[in-house]
Design an enzyme around this catalytic site. Structure first.
Site, PDB file in Angstrom:
ATOM      1  N   ALA A  17       0.840  -1.217   0.000  1.00  0.00           N
ATOM      2  CA  ALA A  17       0.000   0.000   0.000  1.00  0.00           C
ATOM      3  C   ALA A  17       0.868   1.258   0.000  1.00  0.00           C
ATOM      4  O   ALA A  17       0.620   2.204  -0.766  1.00  0.00           O
ATOM      5  CB  ALA A  17      -0.920  -0.006   1.216  1.00  0.00           C
ATOM      6  N   SER A  40       9.504   1.007   8.885  1.00  0.00           N
ATOM      7  CA  SER A  40      10.408   0.479   9.897  1.00  0.00           C
ATOM      8  C   SER A  40      10.893  -0.903   9.486  1.00  0.00           C
ATOM      9  O   SER A  40      10.088  -1.800   9.229  1.00  0.00           O
ATOM     10  CB  SER A  40       9.652   0.390  11.221  1.00  0.00           C
ATOM     11  OG  SER A  40      10.388  -0.389  12.114  1.00  0.00           O
ATOM     12  N   LYS A  79      -2.405 -14.384 -15.180  1.00  0.00           N
ATOM     13  CA  LYS A  79      -3.621 -14.888 -14.532  1.00  0.00           C
ATOM     14  C   LYS A  79      -4.840 -14.556 -15.395  1.00  0.00           C
ATOM     15  O   LYS A  79      -5.102 -13.390 -15.666  1.00  0.00           O
ATOM     16  CB  LYS A  79      -3.751 -14.246 -13.143  1.00  0.00           C
ATOM     17  CG  LYS A  79      -5.027 -14.614 -12.430  1.00  0.00           C
ATOM     18  CD  LYS A  79      -5.092 -14.011 -11.036  1.00  0.00           C
ATOM     19  CE  LYS A  79      -6.467 -14.223 -10.435  1.00  0.00           C
ATOM     20  NZ  LYS A  79      -6.645 -13.496  -9.175  1.00  0.00           N
TER      21      LYS A  79
END
Ligand code: FAD
Length: 499
Positions: A17, A40, A79
């Site tokens: 995201a 982090s 796909k």
């Protein structure tokens, strides 16, 4: 530029995201608006999210990414849809393909003609008229926009890819497009005492990062939207009871199939995603109906190659934020909500929400009308996808476990109830403008799960019996000819991305 324009956007989180948001903002906004991403190293990303839907090609197009480079960098495959096994009934399978089935005639959807042919005694499956189905099961693929001059569309496709490589690829793109990355652990979110807006975030190692607009991409933690701003979460577990997943990669097997497999078990389902270098597997289940040890056993005994890493256990609550945008904070990705990966919709939601945000980009005033519109659109999109996913569970003939009996008999949202009643009685689908899924998707899943409409549209009777027979035979022949000319999926990958 006026001083009411936002100048500094801060993204917290560097998973899929965070990096999709950063890449899109850096690509589309003027350089006067700075984009900073904080992540982090001590907190891992969720690390799954390997199957997509065709809308991802729009994101690639918007970013200007070369598809072959992208496939190579992410060890991706093609796909064409998802194979659902044991969903409607144990032992039965169907493919939810990304394409149309047959050919719509006089604006009437193909399945009405198919239904009429069934009533007249023709023994054919709906998927006998699907190019995607034929191509997927012969493990073939090539880019094909249209089938000659027949009026039939070609292949609509998406990708499977390695989530870690995808995040790295996007990070590289975003950083070269001007995004500043800061490695650090966000320890505190500080609000303006008068407005309640986020003023800055403080990092563990000292610095504080200020911004006009904050994007919460911190994953399930919801560090800003939940922990700092207290926006509540709507829990949809009563409609979608699965709340656990175990993921484990296994050795790659050949041939590389151009579709995802979704295999229903007794209290959930298993995914199998073929990548160039490994297969991604996972078992999504409900802990109300199955113990973790049993779920792991089922997963490990249903791999098609030996596992190559330890299992990763993930907990989630299906649902969505009450508001996605609150004050000067927008939640994108897992912090905004979660719909289980049955139809691979999460990455799409990230991309559609960042596009929406760019379209509704606020000034420093954070116009409430803008925020309300954003929240309205995202809520609607979430709810329509939710209904589509519930459909797979609810519309089943399975009664072999408490889980399936619950799903079959549970109360469902009125919006879905109406869709099911309409289709069951008339074969019609009412598609709302915000619905991500096309009529052809609803039809394939409904019929695939065993819901056959009681009647068809009268327009299908305009064809004589001979014309109907010829119409179906022509489609069959066109599909067979188109499929015969395609290379294997593996040859396509070798040719285009030197696999
Ligand atoms: P994360 O990947 O969790 O990233 C969170 C980031 O926030 C990390 O970088 C972390 O370091 C950072 N962070 C957190 N706290 C702090 C802090 N205090 N300070 C600094 N940084 C911090 N989607 C699909 O489209 N297709 C799929 O097939 C699919 N399968 C899935 C299967 C499962 C089981 C699950 C759970 C999800 C799946 N998804 C799928 C969803 C997809 O994985 C996510 O939508 C996507 O990865 C986005 O995650 P994220 O970036 O929001 O969160």
């Amino acid at each position: 530029m006026t001083n009411t324009q936002i100048q500094k956007i801060v993204i917290v989180g560097g998973g899929t995201a965070g990096w999709i948001s950063a890449a899109a903002l850096a690509k589309l906004l003027p350089p006067s608006i700075s984009v900073t991403l904080i992540e982090s190293d001590s907190i891992a990303t969720v690390g799954v999210g390997e199957a997509t839907i065709p809308q991802i090609r729009r994101l690639n197009g918007m970013l200007g990414l070369n598809e072959n480079t992208f496939l190579k960098a992410t060890k991706g495959t093609i796909k064409l849809g998802i194979e659902f096994s044991n969903w409607g009934k144990i032992g039965e399978s169907y493919l939810h393909t990304f394409g149309d089935v047959g050919l719509n005639l006089s604006n009437l959807q193909f399945h009405h003609y198919w239904k009429r042919a069934q009533e007249e005694g023709k023994q054919s499956s709906l998927w006998d008229y699907s190019l995607h189905h034929k191509v997927a099961y012969s493990n073939k693929f090539d880019r094909l926009e249209r089938i000659g001059k027949t009026g039939m569309t070609g292949l609509s496709y998406a990708f499977h890819f390695d989530a870690g490589l995808y995040a790295r690829f996007l990070r590289n793109f975003a950083e070269t497009s001007g995004v500043t990355r800061i490695e650090g652990f966000v320890k505190q979110t500080v609000l303006n005492p008068h407005t309640g807006f986020i003023d800055h975030v403080k990092l563990e190692n000292g610095p504080q990062i200020e911004g006009d607009l904050f994007i919460d991409c911190s994953g399930f933690r919801g560090l800003l939207i939940d922990k700092a701003l207290g926006v509540s979460y709507q829990d949809w577990t009563h409609w979608l009871p699965c709340n656990r997943a175990i993921a484990v990669p296994s050795q790659s097997t050949r041939p590389l199939v151009p579709y995802t497999k979704s295999i229903a078990h007794t209290a959930g389902w298993q995914w199998r995603i073929p990548l160039q270098h490994r297969t991604g597997n996972g078992h999504v289940y409900s802990d109300q109906f199955m113990q973790d040890e049993t779920a792991l056993e089922i997963l490990l005994s249903n791999l098609d190659g030996p596992p190559i890493a330890d299992p990763n256990h993930i907990r989630f609550t299906t649902g969505r934020r009450e508001k996605f945008w609150h004050k000067n904070c927008i939640s994108i990705g897992l912090s905004s909500g979660f719909l289980e990966p049955l139809e691979s919709t999460s990455i799409h939601l990230i991309q559609s929400n960042i596009s929406r945000l760019i379209e509704l980009l606020p000034t420093q005033k954070m116009e409430p009308a803008n925020i309300n519109e954003y929240n309205r659109q995202v809520s609607k999109e979430y709810e329509l996808i939710r209904d589509f996913i519930i459909l797979h569970y609810h519309c089943t003939q399975r009664e072999d476990s408490d889980f399936w009996r619950y799903c079959k008999n549970m109360d469902i949202p009125d919006s879905l109830k109406q869709k099911l009643e309409l289709f069951s009685a008339t074969g019609r689908i009412h598609k709302e403008p915000e619905d991500l899924f096309r009529e052809a998707s609803w039809v394939q899943v409904m019929i695939g799960q065993g819901l056959i409409p009681q009647s068809y549209h009268a327009m299908a009777d305009r064809l004589s019996t001979d014309q109907l027979e010829k119409f179906l035979a022509d489609i069959d022949a066109i599909i067979a000819q188109a499929e015969a000319q395609l290379p294997s999926h593996e040859d396509f990958l070798t040719r285009n991305c030197q696999v």
